[in-house]
Design a protein around this motif. Structure first.
Motif, PDB file in Angstrom:
ATOM      1  N   ARG A 140     -15.897 -10.266  20.446  1.00 22.70           N
ATOM      2  CA  ARG A 140     -15.482  -9.927  19.098  1.00 22.70           C
ATOM      3  C   ARG A 140     -16.491  -8.984  18.436  1.00 22.70           C
ATOM      4  O   ARG A 140     -16.110  -8.049  17.730  1.00 22.70           O
ATOM      5  CB  ARG A 140     -15.334 -11.195  18.254  1.00 22.70           C
ATOM      6  CG  ARG A 140     -14.838 -10.913  16.826  1.00 22.70           C
ATOM      7  CD  ARG A 140     -14.523 -12.195  16.086  1.00 22.70           C
ATOM      8  NE  ARG A 140     -15.717 -13.040  15.937  1.00 22.70           N
ATOM      9  CZ  ARG A 140     -15.692 -14.236  15.345  1.00 22.70           C
ATOM     10  NH1 ARG A 140     -14.552 -14.726  14.888  1.00 22.70           N
ATOM     11  NH2 ARG A 140     -16.791 -14.943  15.239  1.00 22.70           N
ATOM     12  N   LYS A 141     -17.759  -9.184  18.687  1.00 25.11           N
ATOM     13  CA  LYS A 141     -18.782  -8.291  18.147  1.00 25.11           C
ATOM     14  C   LYS A 141     -18.640  -6.885  18.745  1.00 25.11           C
ATOM     15  O   LYS A 141     -18.793  -5.878  18.044  1.00 25.11           O
ATOM     16  CB  LYS A 141     -20.177  -8.852  18.435  1.00 25.11           C
ATOM     17  CG  LYS A 141     -20.510 -10.109  17.658  1.00 25.11           C
ATOM     18  CD  LYS A 141     -21.892 -10.610  18.000  1.00 25.11           C
ATOM     19  CE  LYS A 141     -22.226 -11.895  17.220  1.00 25.11           C
ATOM     20  NZ  LYS A 141     -23.567 -12.412  17.564  1.00 25.11           N
ATOM     21  N   THR A 142     -18.342  -6.827  20.055  1.00 24.62           N
ATOM     22  CA  THR A 142     -18.156  -5.526  20.719  1.00 24.62           C
ATOM     23  C   THR A 142     -16.960  -4.798  20.117  1.00 24.62           C
ATOM     24  O   THR A 142     -17.019  -3.581  19.835  1.00 24.62           O
ATOM     25  CB  THR A 142     -17.946  -5.727  22.228  1.00 24.62           C
ATOM     26  OG1 THR A 142     -19.095  -6.382  22.781  1.00 24.62           O
ATOM     27  CG2 THR A 142     -17.739  -4.390  22.926  1.00 24.62           C
ATOM     28  N   ILE A 143     -15.855  -5.514  19.910  1.00 22.44           N
ATOM     29  CA  ILE A 143     -14.648  -4.904  19.329  1.00 22.44           C
ATOM     30  C   ILE A 143     -14.930  -4.410  17.909  1.00 22.44           C
ATOM     31  O   ILE A 143     -14.454  -3.349  17.491  1.00 22.44           O
ATOM     32  CB  ILE A 143     -13.488  -5.909  19.360  1.00 22.44           C
ATOM     33  CG1 ILE A 143     -12.984  -6.063  20.797  1.00 22.44           C
ATOM     34  CG2 ILE A 143     -12.353  -5.479  18.440  1.00 22.44           C
ATOM     35  CD1 ILE A 143     -11.917  -7.117  20.960  1.00 22.44           C
ATOM     36  N   ALA A 144     -15.688  -5.183  17.142  1.00 19.04           N
ATOM     37  CA  ALA A 144     -16.016  -4.766  15.780  1.00 19.04           C
ATOM     38  C   ALA A 144     -16.773  -3.442  15.795  1.00 19.04           C
ATOM     39  O   ALA A 144     -16.526  -2.558  14.952  1.00 19.04           O
ATOM     40  CB  ALA A 144     -16.835  -5.850  15.088  1.00 19.04           C
ATOM     41  N   ARG A 195      -6.279  -6.047  19.785  1.00 15.09           N
ATOM     42  CA  ARG A 195      -7.114  -6.838  20.701  1.00 15.09           C
ATOM     43  C   ARG A 195      -8.015  -7.789  19.913  1.00 15.09           C
ATOM     44  O   ARG A 195      -8.255  -8.931  20.302  1.00 15.09           O
ATOM     45  CB  ARG A 195      -7.959  -5.918  21.581  1.00 15.09           C
ATOM     46  CG  ARG A 195      -7.183  -5.286  22.722  1.00 15.09           C
ATOM     47  CD  ARG A 195      -8.105  -4.644  23.735  1.00 15.09           C
ATOM     48  NE  ARG A 195      -8.691  -3.414  23.252  1.00 15.09           N
ATOM     49  CZ  ARG A 195     -10.000  -3.182  23.203  1.00 15.09           C
ATOM     50  NH1 ARG A 195     -10.861  -4.107  23.579  1.00 15.09           N
ATOM     51  NH2 ARG A 195     -10.458  -2.016  22.765  1.00 15.09           N
ATOM     52  N   GLY A 196      -8.530  -7.316  18.782  1.00 19.90           N
ATOM     53  CA  GLY A 196      -9.382  -8.151  17.940  1.00 19.90           C
ATOM     54  C   GLY A 196      -8.629  -9.339  17.363  1.00 19.90           C
ATOM     55  O   GLY A 196      -9.158 -10.458  17.297  1.00 19.90           O
ATOM     56  N   ALA A 197      -7.370  -9.085  16.944  1.00 23.94           N
ATOM     57  CA  ALA A 197      -6.565 -10.178  16.396  1.00 23.94           C
ATOM     58  C   ALA A 197      -6.283 -11.234  17.457  1.00 23.94           C
ATOM     59  O   ALA A 197      -6.330 -12.444  17.185  1.00 23.94           O
ATOM     60  CB  ALA A 197      -5.262  -9.617  15.833  1.00 23.94           C
ATOM     61  N   SER A 213      -5.419   0.975  15.838  1.00 26.08           N
ATOM     62  CA  SER A 213      -4.417  -0.094  15.893  1.00 26.08           C
ATOM     63  C   SER A 213      -4.502  -0.907  17.182  1.00 26.08           C
ATOM     64  O   SER A 213      -4.363  -2.139  17.172  1.00 26.08           O
ATOM     65  CB  SER A 213      -3.017   0.471  15.707  1.00 26.08           C
ATOM     66  OG  SER A 213      -2.742   1.457  16.693  1.00 26.08           O
ATOM     67  N   GLU A 214      -4.717  -0.238  18.304  1.00 22.93           N
ATOM     68  CA  GLU A 214      -4.769  -0.956  19.595  1.00 22.93           C
ATOM     69  C   GLU A 214      -6.005  -1.850  19.657  1.00 22.93           C
ATOM     70  O   GLU A 214      -5.929  -3.001  20.119  1.00 22.93           O
ATOM     71  CB  GLU A 214      -4.775   0.065  20.738  1.00 22.93           C
ATOM     72  CG  GLU A 214      -4.698  -0.554  22.139  1.00 22.93           C
ATOM     73  CD  GLU A 214      -6.071  -0.942  22.701  1.00 22.93           C
ATOM     74  OE1 GLU A 214      -6.140  -1.909  23.487  1.00 22.93           O
ATOM     75  OE2 GLU A 214      -7.065  -0.291  22.319  1.00 22.93           O
ATOM     76  N   ILE A 215      -7.137  -1.331  19.141  1.00 28.80           N
ATOM     77  CA  ILE A 215      -8.373  -2.130  19.165  1.00 28.80           C
ATOM     78  C   ILE A 215      -8.238  -3.326  18.222  1.00 28.80           C
ATOM     79  O   ILE A 215      -8.654  -4.442  18.544  1.00 28.80           O
ATOM     80  CB  ILE A 215      -9.582  -1.262  18.749  1.00 28.80           C
ATOM     81  CG1 ILE A 215      -9.687  -0.003  19.632  1.00 28.80           C
ATOM     82  CG2 ILE A 215     -10.875  -2.071  18.854  1.00 28.80           C
ATOM     83  CD1 ILE A 215     -10.773   0.950  19.208  1.00 28.80           C
ATOM     84  N   ASP A 244      -7.502 -15.289  17.543  1.00 31.38           N
ATOM     85  CA  ASP A 244      -6.653 -16.440  17.858  1.00 31.38           C
ATOM     86  C   ASP A 244      -7.258 -17.258  18.994  1.00 31.38           C
ATOM     87  O   ASP A 244      -7.245 -18.494  18.967  1.00 31.38           O
ATOM     88  CB  ASP A 244      -5.250 -15.976  18.242  1.00 31.38           C
ATOM     89  CG  ASP A 244      -4.490 -15.394  17.056  1.00 31.38           C
ATOM     90  OD1 ASP A 244      -4.895 -15.677  15.909  1.00 31.38           O
ATOM     91  OD2 ASP A 244      -3.507 -14.674  17.294  1.00 31.38           O
ATOM     92  N   GLN A 245      -7.776 -16.550  20.007  1.00 27.42           N
ATOM     93  CA  GLN A 245      -8.389 -17.235  21.150  1.00 27.42           C
ATOM     94  C   GLN A 245      -9.618 -18.037  20.708  1.00 27.42           C
ATOM     95  O   GLN A 245      -9.820 -19.182  21.130  1.00 27.42           O
ATOM     96  CB  GLN A 245      -8.790 -16.229  22.226  1.00 27.42           C
ATOM     97  CG  GLN A 245      -9.384 -16.888  23.464  1.00 27.42           C
ATOM     98  CD  GLN A 245      -9.881 -15.867  24.485  1.00 27.42           C
ATOM     99  OE1 GLN A 245      -9.748 -14.643  24.286  1.00 27.42           O
ATOM    100  NE2 GLN A 245     -10.463 -16.344  25.569  1.00 27.42           N
TER     101      GLN A 245
END
Length: 420
Positions: free
Chosen positions: A51-55, A74-76, A69-71, A80-81
């Protein structure tokens, strides 16, 4: 509470300790649950790192004016996970805690095997059992005959298992409590303490009274508990603390009113003062380092014995067997006074070493050389005032219904030599 790390290291030893108390094995189930919990936590840690990497990726894409939008999708999904993993880890932890918190302490290796009080061991007996030239009366017969022990009035205003003491008998009960306090503070270094008679869930849980023994105590409408023993507020006073090593040993005593629902005791000791909803007790609590706890247990028990010796009441010390040792105790000595009217021994004190069992539940530690470590806590009755009053009345009775006052109590009684 039990040390889960130690359980994982030797599950067979954990189950063997439970077996000494007559309980079924649980270690395999707990180890499996703990492995699942740790696996969920490992996955959670990885997901949080992702999650930190995606941020960072989202921030970089926005700075470059790119579509995020695609990233963000993946973050959303990752959020949830993470929520699912947190829920799973917490649910497993709750299942583990639910089991551990109702499992009794492991008994010390010096505790004898056995199922119940019939298997307890007499360590020694002090004082001679009196021989009467008449049939000794029970305490309630003596008290009612004197007009100083009123169960009818107490029952009218409060119900069964209450008593009103009057006149010299009320003063004798007060004298006993003051004598106990003076002995423990003046000779054994216990600090006199006035405690709240109402405590919160944390204090009850930390001293192993909740959740297993909730029905044994009185609960108020505002969510507090009437103390079943002075042990609860005294011991819980170090809840959440990290003490300096030079603060230990910490020795505390209180003379307090105690309250017990006596759930499950219907039909037992219905007559008299032996089993009351409200009673007075002088409590002893010690907080020590693990190295000191065994010697402190003996010291505490001797302090309680000293009171009985000076009152001239015959007693014996019992080492409780594994099956009769209380929930939170690793080892317990009971002191039993001779009760002539019943022609038997009855407990007037129970002195227990809980080791780190309570300290883990209430997170009470001290600064050891290698870092914070759990203290050991001990508790004991020094003594149960009402029960000692019973023993005194019955051992010091005369044929004409008088009660002789022991010499050590006469200064507390204004020089009175007898009642009646």
């Amino acid at each position: 509470m039990h040390d889960l790390k130690a359980l994982r290291a030797d599950p067979a030893a954990f189950d063997a300790a439970l077996a000494r108390r007559g309980l079924d094995p649980v270690a395999e189930r707990l180890v499996t649950e703990d492995e699942q919990r740790r696996a969920a936590l490992a996955e959670l840690q990885q997901a949080q790192a992702q999650r930190k990497t995606i941020a960072r990726e989202i921030g970089q894409a926005k700075r470059q004016g790119e579509d995020t939008s695609e990233i963000e999708a993946r973050g959303a999904a990752l959020r949830d996970q993470i929520a699912q993993l947190e829920t799973r880890a917490n649910e497993i932890q709750k299942r583990i805690t639910d089991v551990l918190q109702v499992l009794p302490n492991q008994v010390d290796a010096s505790v004898p095997d056995g199922k119940d009080e019939a298997d307890n061991v007499v360590i020694h007996q002090r004082g001679d059992v009196p021989s009467f030239s008449f049939t000794p009366k029970q305490h309630f017969e003596l008290g009612e005959q004197l007009g100083l022990m009123d169960f009818a009035a107490a029952g009218k205003i409060a119900g069964s298992r209450f008593v009103m003491l009057r006149g010299a008998l009320a003063r004798l009960e007060r004298a006993l409590g003051q004598f106990m306090l003076d002995t423990h503070t003046g000779e054994f270094g216990y600090q006199e303490t006035t405690v709240p008679l109402l405590v919160n869930d944390g204090a009850m849980y930390g001293t192993d009274k909740l959740p297993k023994f909730a029905e044994d105590s009185f609960h108020t409408d505002d969510g507090r508990w009437l103390i079943p023993t002075g042990e609860v507020p005294l011991t819980a006073s170090v809840m959440g603390e990290i003490m300096a090593a030079d603060q230990l040993p910490l020795r505390l005593t209180t003379l307090s009113t105690c309250f017990r629902s006596e759930a499950g005791s219907a039909g037992r000791d219905v007559r008299g003062m032996l089993r009351q909803h409200q009673f007075t007790k002088c409590e002893l609590v010690s907080v020590v380092t693990p190295e000191e706890s065994e010697a402190e247990h003996e010291r505490m028990t001797r302090a309680a014995e000293t009171v009985l010796e000076r009152l001239g009441i015959p007693f014996r010390r019992m080492l409780l067997c594994a099956g009769d040792t209380g929930f939170g105790a690793a080892k317990t000595f009971d002191l039993e006074a001779w009760i002539p009217g019943q022609d038997t021994w009855r407990e007037v004190s129970s002195c227990s070493n809980t080791k780190a069992f309570q300290a883990r539940r209430m997170n009470a530690r001290y600064r050891a050389e290698k870092g914070p470590a759990f203290v050991h806590t001990l508790n004991g009755s020094g003594l149960a005032v009402g029960r000692v009053l019973i023993a005194l009345m019955e051992n010091y009775q005369t044929e004409d219904g008088k009660i002789i006052i022991p010499d050590v109590l006469r200064p507390y009684m204004g020089g009175l030599e007898h009642i009646g």
